[in-house]
Design a protein around this motif. Structure first.
Motif, PDB file in Angstrom:
ATOM      1  N   ALA A 144       0.811  -1.221   0.000  1.00  0.00           N
ATOM      2  CA  ALA A 144       0.000   0.000   0.000  1.00  0.00           C
ATOM      3  C   ALA A 144       0.845   1.271   0.000  1.00  0.00           C
ATOM      4  N   GLY A 145       1.904   1.285   0.794  1.00  0.00           N
ATOM      5  CA  GLY A 145       2.748   2.468   0.843  1.00  0.00           C
ATOM      6  C   GLY A 145       3.449   2.720  -0.477  1.00  0.00           C
ATOM      7  N   TYR A 146       3.958   1.653  -1.071  1.00  0.00           N
ATOM      8  CA  TYR A 146       4.594   1.741  -2.390  1.00  0.00           C
ATOM      9  C   TYR A 146       3.588   2.238  -3.421  1.00  0.00           C
ATOM     10  N   SER A 147       2.374   1.673  -3.400  1.00  0.00           N
ATOM     11  CA  SER A 147       1.334   2.072  -4.348  1.00  0.00           C
ATOM     12  C   SER A 147       1.026   3.556  -4.226  1.00  0.00           C
ATOM     13  N   ALA A 148       0.881   4.024  -3.003  1.00  0.00           N
ATOM     14  CA  ALA A 148       0.565   5.433  -2.779  1.00  0.00           C
ATOM     15  C   ALA A 148       1.697   6.333  -3.260  1.00  0.00           C
ATOM     16  N   SER A 149       2.927   5.923  -3.000  1.00  0.00           N
ATOM     17  CA  SER A 149       4.073   6.751  -3.406  1.00  0.00           C
ATOM     18  C   SER A 149       4.204   6.812  -4.918  1.00  0.00           C
ATOM     19  N   LYS A 150       3.909   5.709  -5.605  1.00  0.00           N
ATOM     20  CA  LYS A 150       4.009   5.702  -7.064  1.00  0.00           C
ATOM     21  C   LYS A 150       2.844   6.450  -7.707  1.00  0.00           C
ATOM     22  N   ALA A 151       1.663   6.392  -7.086  1.00  0.00           N
ATOM     23  CA  ALA A 151       0.540   7.194  -7.577  1.00  0.00           C
ATOM     24  C   ALA A 151       0.861   8.680  -7.446  1.00  0.00           C
ATOM     25  N   ALA A 152       1.466   9.039  -6.319  1.00  0.00           N
ATOM     26  CA  ALA A 152       1.859  10.433  -6.114  1.00  0.00           C
ATOM     27  C   ALA A 152       2.927  10.849  -7.122  1.00  0.00           C
ATOM     28  N   LEU A 153       3.887   9.967  -7.386  1.00  0.00           N
ATOM     29  CA  LEU A 153       4.930  10.269  -8.359  1.00  0.00           C
ATOM     30  C   LEU A 153       4.348  10.434  -9.753  1.00  0.00           C
ATOM     31  N   PHE A 154       3.405   9.567 -10.104  1.00  0.00           N
ATOM     32  CA  PHE A 154       2.772   9.654 -11.423  1.00  0.00           C
ATOM     33  C   PHE A 154       2.065  11.000 -11.575  1.00  0.00           C
ATOM     34  N   SER A 155       1.331  11.397 -10.558  1.00  0.00           N
ATOM     35  CA  SER A 155       0.635  12.683 -10.596  1.00  0.00           C
ATOM     36  C   SER A 155       1.631  13.836 -10.700  1.00  0.00           C
ATOM     37  N   ALA A 156       2.697  13.792  -9.905  1.00  0.00           N
ATOM     38  CA  ALA A 156       3.708  14.850  -9.950  1.00  0.00           C
ATOM     39  C   ALA A 156       4.379  14.915 -11.310  1.00  0.00           C
TER      40      ALA A 156
END
Length: 242
Positions: A144-156
């Motif tokens: 979950a933490g990895y998923s959230a960080s990669k979603a945030a990176l994708f958005s950024a």
């Protein structure tokens, strides 16, 4: 086609996995120079090529980032590959793991982009290539933490793409499925090698593709998400509960 031949490239997290393979693939593409970075430069492989310059870089360390920018002021292509993966869901996982994934995968990558943006704007035409993950589209609770960080990176990354659109700096995102790297040791999935994945990534970069899914597993998940985002969520639901 926007060739990578004769380009100066920097790859973060180049000591193993996709990062190591991206260095090898960029050499085959004819890059003139490749800065290969890792938290411990002594752990970088011997690429047996004088075009590869090893540098120490922890992407969460501001002073190291600034030093690398000084040492690599001729970079034309920045490949943000360095990342971490912690197992665990949101409700029961360790908060420290959630923070670590976000600190490295999201804030660390943003710090590198911000530091290198003036360099890339000076050395146009230039590129940023951010390695995210297929879980950027829908989270897998096991990571979950990895998923959230990669979603945030994708958005950024999409934000930076718009910010740099008129400055002749192209921003690519890469959202692979599971690749046969150390992150997936022990999995019985049929996964492609990092070498073949890296070659596909750079082929698609040269073709000008902005949002890249380089593997069959990732493409199947991406196609499900495109048809209906709940379909990918259902796939991850079944994976989690089974």
């Amino acid at each position: 086609m926007q060739t990578l031949k004769n380009k100066v490239i920097l790859v973060t997290g180049a000591n193993r996995g996709i990062g190591k393979s991206l260095v090898k693939s960029a050499l085959k593409k004819g890059a003139s120079k490749i800065y290969a970075t890792a938290r411990d430069s002594n752990k970088l492989p011997n690429f047996n090529d004088d075009r590869v310059i090893p540098l120490t870089l922890d992407i969460t360390n501001e002073s190291q980032i600034n030093q690398v920018v000084k040492n690599a002021s001729d970079v034309e292509v920045l490949i943000n590959n360095a990342g971490v993966l912690s197992s665990g869901n949101i409700l029961e996982g360790k908060e420290s793991n959630l923070e670590y994934d976000m600190r490295v995968n999201y804030y660390g990558t943003i710090a590198v982009m911000k530091a290198f943006a003036p360099v890339l704007e000076k050395n146009t035409p230039a590129k940023i290539i951010n390695i995210a993950s297929i879980v950027a589209y829908s989270p897998l609770p096991l990571i979950a933490g990895y998923s959230a960080s990669k979603a945030a990176l994708f958005s950024a990354s999409l934000s930076v793409r718009i910010e740099l659109a008129k400055k002749n700096v192209m921003v690519h995102t890469v959202n692979p499925g599971a690749i046969d790297t150390d992150m997936n040791i022990g999995s019985d999935w049929d996964m492609p090698s990092p070498d073949s994945t890296a070659e596909k990534i750079l082929d698609k970069v040269e073709m000008g593709e902005l949002d890249i899914v380089p593997d069959d597993m990732g493409l199947n998940m991406y196609d499900a998400w495109k048809e209906d985002p709940t379909k990918l969520a259902d796939i991850y639901h079944d994976m989690y509960h089974n």
